[in-house]
Enzyme design. Structure first.
Site, PDB file in Angstrom:
ATOM      1  N   GLU A 168       0.831  -1.207   0.000  1.00 32.44           N
ATOM      2  CA  GLU A 168       0.000   0.000   0.000  1.00 32.44           C
ATOM      3  C   GLU A 168       0.866   1.258   0.000  1.00 32.44           C
ATOM      4  OE1 GLU A 168      -3.067   0.112  -0.530  1.00 32.44           O
ATOM      5  OE2 GLU A 168      -3.953  -1.797   0.085  1.00 32.44           O
ATOM      6  N   GLU A 196     -12.630   0.243  -9.868  1.00 31.74           N
ATOM      7  CA  GLU A 196     -12.249  -0.739 -10.888  1.00 31.74           C
ATOM      8  C   GLU A 196     -13.205  -0.810 -12.074  1.00 31.74           C
ATOM      9  OE1 GLU A 196     -10.101  -1.497  -7.237  1.00 31.74           O
ATOM     10  OE2 GLU A 196     -12.270  -1.405  -7.605  1.00 31.74           O
ATOM     11  N   THR A 233      -1.508   0.538 -10.208  1.00 31.98           N
ATOM     12  CA  THR A 233      -2.781   0.003  -9.723  1.00 31.98           C
ATOM     13  C   THR A 233      -3.534   0.990  -8.841  1.00 31.98           C
ATOM     14  OG1 THR A 233      -3.781  -2.042  -8.868  1.00 31.98           O
ATOM     15  CG2 THR A 233      -1.944  -1.108  -7.597  1.00 31.98           C
ATOM     16  N   GLU A 251     -19.922  -5.252  -3.606  1.00 36.20           N
ATOM     17  CA  GLU A 251     -18.516  -5.625  -3.412  1.00 36.20           C
ATOM     18  C   GLU A 251     -18.249  -7.058  -3.848  1.00 36.20           C
ATOM     19  OE1 GLU A 251     -14.567  -4.723  -1.599  1.00 36.20           O
ATOM     20  OE2 GLU A 251     -16.134  -3.679  -2.678  1.00 36.20           O
TER      21      GLU A 251
END
Length: 533
Positions: free
Chosen positions: A117, A435, A523, A371
């Site tokens: 992260e 996404e 990403t 989700e």
């Protein structure tokens, strides 16, 4: 030391469409109005972040406070730097960059730092800010973060520690890579580390992640599903072959996403990334993608989770026909790979995966995809006709009920507010994820399909309706609207400003703004300049 590749970058095929349909004055006005609406939403959130959470990781959009899950180093601040530049907010960027330059990475609110992260958000954020602005302070901070993260690789076999204790490292405590770590967390550091090496000319960061790539390549055909890596690996003993679960989604996603992107970033100078991508995606196409049964018989695809089991001394595999908002990135990945490597099958897969996520958005009462969920897979992907009873049996199977009791299925469908096609919704939240719009954006840039602009706007309007608060946008608890409403959660992750709104803004921009033939996104949606001929 693995040295950076040398030589002239290859002339790779274009990713963006070469021909764009003519835009009428009305269409242009509509597009710009939509772009302005995205920018307005961003500014509302940014102003609240400055007022209530400045220099902290995240704004809490219901209580007007802050949350620090990423070290307390200002994750939203750094994640938003390139978004500010892309949106032409140069004065805001100047203020943010000055604040970001003062971040003290020697102190943290966490005992252990998530190396993955920290890499994608902070290192990626500073590198993109430098690539877009040329601000040397951004490069200095990128190098500072890179130097810190490099110490996490100081282990006997040079594999990184995914959850790293910087205070222990300062005390020179012995370090070892973990026996169990997620493949995405060690296999998805290469873009950021390589870009830092390319800019500085120092190969040490490229060397660090190149060793991981070599291990992935060496063991790619030795896993329980040869050609693809499982979601969990043993970094301590350098064994990436033992886990029984395979997925393109959570815990594995970006390790696959980065394979074609590294080809683009390095101008094709490390050809094994193409080979590794093709080997992995051949498995995914054959064993992991499925066509869900839908009432409109839509020719779409989802990506499930592959489980390997031992029966009578033999390894057999079963596919969990699940869907994840997170795995919606795969449509964009296949589109990029199909374009870069001139593979028509991958382009078709990218289109059908992206349209699968669009379908899931349209299927819910809120107009937002949950989700996680499951659907019944078609028995024949080429000939799949909707069956109400087959769907009901799928609902009963997921609920662990007798599949002959179709009346019970109706009760479950009503109670769970399941749209036709969904057999279960495991996690009904929407946490402001990017996404789906990411893949819609990439498919639009690759094909110039005008209909995708209306698709993106419909997604944006649904998200705006259900997530907006007085101080920003909040995650929501239930996109299925079981009781007609949904509770907002006091969370606005940094990727909302760093990714989601960036992609919404870019799809309504001119195609030349952050062209996919000049930049490649990490990403966390931070654009890095590609090596070009």
């Amino acid at each position: 030391m693995r040295h950076l590749p040398t030589g002239r970058p290859k002339s790779l095929p274009r990713i963006q469409a070469e021909v764009w349909p003519r835009e009428s004055a009305k269409e242009r006005d509509t597009r710009l109005e939509r772009q302005a609406a995205v920018k307005k939403m961003f500014l509302r959130c940014w102003d609240s972040y400055k007022r209530f959470a400045w220099s902290h990781d995240e704004l809490t959009p219901l209580t007007g406070s802050h949350h620090n899950p990423f070290g307390g180093w200002g994750a939203t601040l750094v994640d938003s730097l390139d978004t500010l530049l892309i949106m032409g907010l140069n004065d805001e960027f100047a203020v943010a960059a000055r604040a970001a330059a003062k971040i003290d990475f020697s102190k943290t609110t966490l005992g252990r730092v998530n190396v993955f992260e920290t890499t994608i958000r902070y290192l990626g954020g500073f590198l993109a800010a430098y690539d877009l602005s040329g601000d040397q302070n951004m490069l200095r901070k990128a190098r500072e973060v890179g130097d810190m993260l490099y110490v996490a690789f100081d282990t006997p076999n040079r594999m990184p520690i995914a959850r790293w204790d910087p205070e222990a490292a300062v005390k020179l405590s012995p370090q070892q890579a973990p026996e169990r770590t997620l493949v995405a967390e060690i296999g998805s550091l290469c873009m950021e580390f390589t870009r830092l090496s390319l800019i500085t000319g120092d190969p040490k960061w490229f060397d660090a992640t190149e060793r991981i790539r070599e291990a992935l390549e060496d063991q790619q055909e030795s896993t329980l599903m040869p050609g693809i890596w499982p979601i969990s690996v043993d970094a301590k003993h350098l064994d990436f072959t033992q886990d029984y679960t395979f997925s393109l989604g959570a815990m594995a996603d970006s390790v696959f996403e980065y394979l074609p992107k590294m080809t683009a970033l390095l101008g094709g100078l490390v050809p094994c990334y193409e080979t590794m991508y093709k080997s992995a995606m051949n498995v995914a196409l054959k064993h992991m993608l499925f066509r869900p049964m839908t009432p409109d018989n839509a020719d779409i695809r989802m990506s499930g989770i592959l489980h390997m089991d031992e029966e009578n001394g033999e390894i057999v595999h079963t596919l969990e026909t699940s869907g994840q908002h997170l795995v919606c990135f795969a449509g964009g990945m296949f589109t990029v790979g199909g374009k870069l490597f001139k593979d028509a099958e991958h382009l078709i897969a990218g289109q059908k995966l992206t349209e699968g996520c669009i379908w899931a958005y349209n299927a819910t009462k809120s107009g937002i995809m949950p989700e996680t969920f499951t659907m019944a897979a078609c028995r024949d992907a080429d000939d799949c006709t909707w069956s109400e009873q087959e769907w009901q049996r799928g609902v009963l199977k997921e609920a662990g009920q007798n599949q002959a009791d179709l009346f019970k299925a109706e009760d479950i469908i009503t109670e769970e507010a399941l749209p036709p096609g969904f057999t279960r919704v495991g996690d009904s939240r929407y946490i402001l994820r990017p996404e789906a719009i990411e893949s819609v954006f990439i498919l639009y840039r690759a094909t110039a399909r005008k209909d995708l602009l209306d698709t993106a706007w419909q997604m944006f309007e649904a998200i705006e309706e259900h997530t907006s608060t007085a101080m920003g946008n909040a995650a929501i608890a239930d996109v299925m609207l079981r009781d007609g409403t949904t509770a907002k959660l006091d969370s606005m992750e940094s990727f909302w400003l760093g990714e989601t709104l960036k992609y919404f803004y870019l799809i309504f921009s001119e195609p030349s703004l952050i062209s996919l033939d000049e930049y490649v996104f990490n990403t966390e949606a931070h654009p890095f300049r590609r090596l070009l001929r």
